[in-house]
Design a protein around this motif. Sequence first.
Motif, short mmCIF file in Angstrom:
data_model
loop_
_atom_site.label_atom_id
_atom_site.label_comp_id
_atom_site.label_asym_id
_atom_site.label_seq_id
_atom_site.Cartn_x
_atom_site.Cartn_y
_atom_site.Cartn_z
N SER A 4 0.84 -1.33 -0.23
CA SER A 4 0.03 -0.02 -0.17
C SER A 4 0.83 1.17 -0.23
O SER A 4 0.50 2.19 -0.62
CB SER A 4 -1.02 0.04 1.25
N HIS A 5 1.90 1.19 0.74
CA HIS A 5 2.73 2.44 0.61
C HIS A 5 3.81 2.65 -0.62
O HIS A 5 3.64 3.71 -1.21
CB HIS A 5 4.03 2.34 1.76
N ILE A 6 3.92 1.50 -1.37
CA ILE A 6 4.52 1.51 -2.75
C ILE A 6 3.43 2.17 -3.72
O ILE A 6 3.74 3.00 -4.38
CB ILE A 6 5.03 0.02 -3.21
N MET A 7 2.05 1.60 -3.57
CA MET A 7 1.07 2.21 -4.50
C MET A 7 0.92 3.74 -4.21
O MET A 7 0.60 4.33 -5.40
CB MET A 7 -0.20 1.48 -4.24
N ALA A 9 2.93 5.99 -2.91
CA ALA A 9 4.11 6.71 -3.59
C ALA A 9 3.91 6.75 -5.21
O ALA A 9 4.46 7.68 -5.47
CB ALA A 9 5.41 6.13 -3.07
N SER A 10 3.71 5.68 -5.63
CA SER A 10 3.45 5.62 -7.09
C SER A 10 2.55 6.68 -7.55
O SER A 10 2.49 7.31 -8.71
CB SER A 10 3.12 4.30 -7.79
N VAL A 11 1.46 6.86 -6.96
CA VAL A 11 0.36 7.75 -7.40
C VAL A 11 0.81 8.90 -7.33
O VAL A 11 0.58 10.00 -7.89
CB VAL A 11 -1.21 7.46 -6.53
N ALA A 13 3.90 10.11 -7.16
CA ALA A 13 4.87 10.45 -8.31
C ALA A 13 4.16 10.86 -9.44
O ALA A 13 4.66 11.71 -10.32
CB ALA A 13 5.85 9.54 -8.02
N ALA A 14 3.20 10.04 -10.00
CA ALA A 14 2.57 10.30 -11.10
C ALA A 14 1.80 11.61 -11.05
O ALA A 14 1.87 12.29 -12.21
CB ALA A 14 1.56 9.07 -11.28
#
Length: 70
Positions: A4-7, A9-11, A13-14
């Motif tokens: 969930s943290h990776i997701m 962070a990805s959002v 960044a996008a």
Amino acid sequence: MKVSHIMFASVIAAVLGDVLLLSHNRSEEDEWAVFRESHHCKPLGVTDGSNRAGYQCDDGQIHYRWRQMR
């Protein structure tokens, strides 16, 4: 690290990437508007059926701009 943290962070960044790209695009459009006014550019008709718009300017050149499809 949790997925969930990776997701998340990805959002983030996008979203930041989109904001940077949009701000850069706006500044280039503003520069083109200034150039178009200062060089008395006049739009040409449909040039070749593509999405390009041609402008005849007083510098003796035809400048092409891509039109956004809506």
